[in-house]
Scaffold this motif. Structure first.
Motif, PDB file in Angstrom:
ATOM      1  N   THR A  43      -3.855   3.609   4.533  1.00 37.61           N
ATOM      2  CA  THR A  43      -3.193   2.329   4.832  1.00 37.61           C
ATOM      3  C   THR A  43      -3.716   1.739   6.131  1.00 37.61           C
ATOM      4  O   THR A  43      -4.047   0.548   6.199  1.00 37.61           O
ATOM      5  CB  THR A  43      -1.672   2.523   4.922  1.00 37.61           C
ATOM      6  N   LEU A  50       0.829  -1.207   0.000  1.00 38.80           N
ATOM      7  CA  LEU A  50       0.000   0.000   0.000  1.00 38.80           C
ATOM      8  C   LEU A  50       0.864   1.257   0.000  1.00 38.80           C
ATOM      9  O   LEU A  50       0.573   2.231  -0.715  1.00 38.80           O
ATOM     10  CB  LEU A  50      -0.933  -0.002   1.214  1.00 38.80           C
ATOM     11  N   ARG A  51       1.922   1.246   0.786  1.00 36.78           N
ATOM     12  CA  ARG A  51       2.767   2.432   0.911  1.00 36.78           C
ATOM     13  C   ARG A  51       3.716   2.595  -0.273  1.00 36.78           C
ATOM     14  O   ARG A  51       3.834   3.676  -0.840  1.00 36.78           O
ATOM     15  CB  ARG A  51       3.571   2.350   2.212  1.00 36.78           C
TER      16      ARG A  51
END
Length: 257
Positions: free
Chosen positions: A110, A99-100
């Motif tokens: 997130t 996600l990051r």
């Protein structure tokens, strides 16, 4: 450490022997091999290319292999925890990483998606299937197996998360999309073999020895983790970097409209 008290897989049957699951035990070497191969690749990177995430994942693979080996040689609640905790840690940390670093999501998004994922995992793990019924509080006789899909339903959110992530990355034309998609497909096939272990127990044999299909879950899972680690090593240094997004084709190479 107490001896074998859990008899969950075809290969073991009801034997308490240490080597009652030789294939299920030995195939855990695939996780260790994936971790070592990843460590070799990381070591060849320059300091600027090297990511602490990738190093952590490679070490985590070794822990997964060791924990699963312990569970398939001396299956009991203690080794069960050694088996499942490293897997849970990997799923959560890789989702945060993806996600990051891949999707470029912010901290709030997130955190929200991780909370949703944890809730989905917890909920799916509580679903019971018994006597043609499905629910959360069925009347199940003591000692009867009521885990849906041989416990595979609990991994459903992980499969969905991989496919959603690969789809998002494909839309963004991120180079990691192909590897994440390949990992999603491999994991779906792997989960199928895990589910079929008790069903095919009497037919999946070799020279009269009941193999089951759980060892294929190990081999395919190790492949899944390797594909995800490869994506992390190659494309996980920062979120959606320009050089790692597939560039559009030049106009001269495009077909007629």
């Amino acid at each position: 450490m107490q001896g074998a008290t859990i008899f969950a897989y075809c290969e073991r049957g009801m034997s308490p022997a240490f080597w009652a699951e030789p294939l299920n035990a030995i195939t855990n070497a695939a996780f260790v091999a994936a971790g070592i191969a990843g460590a070799v690749m990381i070591a060849r990177q320059t300091p600027a290319e090297r990511s602490a995430w990738s190093i952590f994942f490679a070490l985590n693979f070794v822990a997964i292999g060791i924990g699963s080996f312990l569970f398939h040689t001396v299956p009991n609640p203690s080794t069960g925890a050694a088996d499942t905790i490293p897997i849970g840690i990997f799923m959560l940390t890789y989702l945060v990483f993806a996600l990051r670093r891949f999707a470029g999501a912010g901290v709030a998004i997130t955190a929200g998606l991780i909370a949703l994922f944890v809730a989905a995992m917890a909920l799916s793990g509580q679903v019971q299937c018994y006597g043609g019924r499905i629910g959360f509080a069925l009347a199940v006789p003591e000692g009867a197996r009521a885990a849906c899909l041989n416990g595979g339903l609990a991994y459903g959110p992980a499969v969905i998360a991989l496919f959603l992530m690969s789809g998002w990355l494909a839309i963004r034309r991120h180079r990691a999309a192909a590897l994440v998609f390949a990992a999603a497909v491999t994991f779906a096939v792997s989960l199928t073999f895990r589910t079929l272990d008790p069903t095919l127990c009497d037919s999946f044999t070799l020279l009269g020895y009941r193999l089951g299909t759980h060892f294929l879950w190990h081999l395919l899972n190790a492949t899944t983790l390797w594909l995800l680690l490869l994506a992390a090593i190659r494309y996980g240094r920062r979120a959606l970097p320009r050089a790692e997004i597939i560039p559009p084709r030049p106009a001269a190479l495009r077909g007629p409209r």
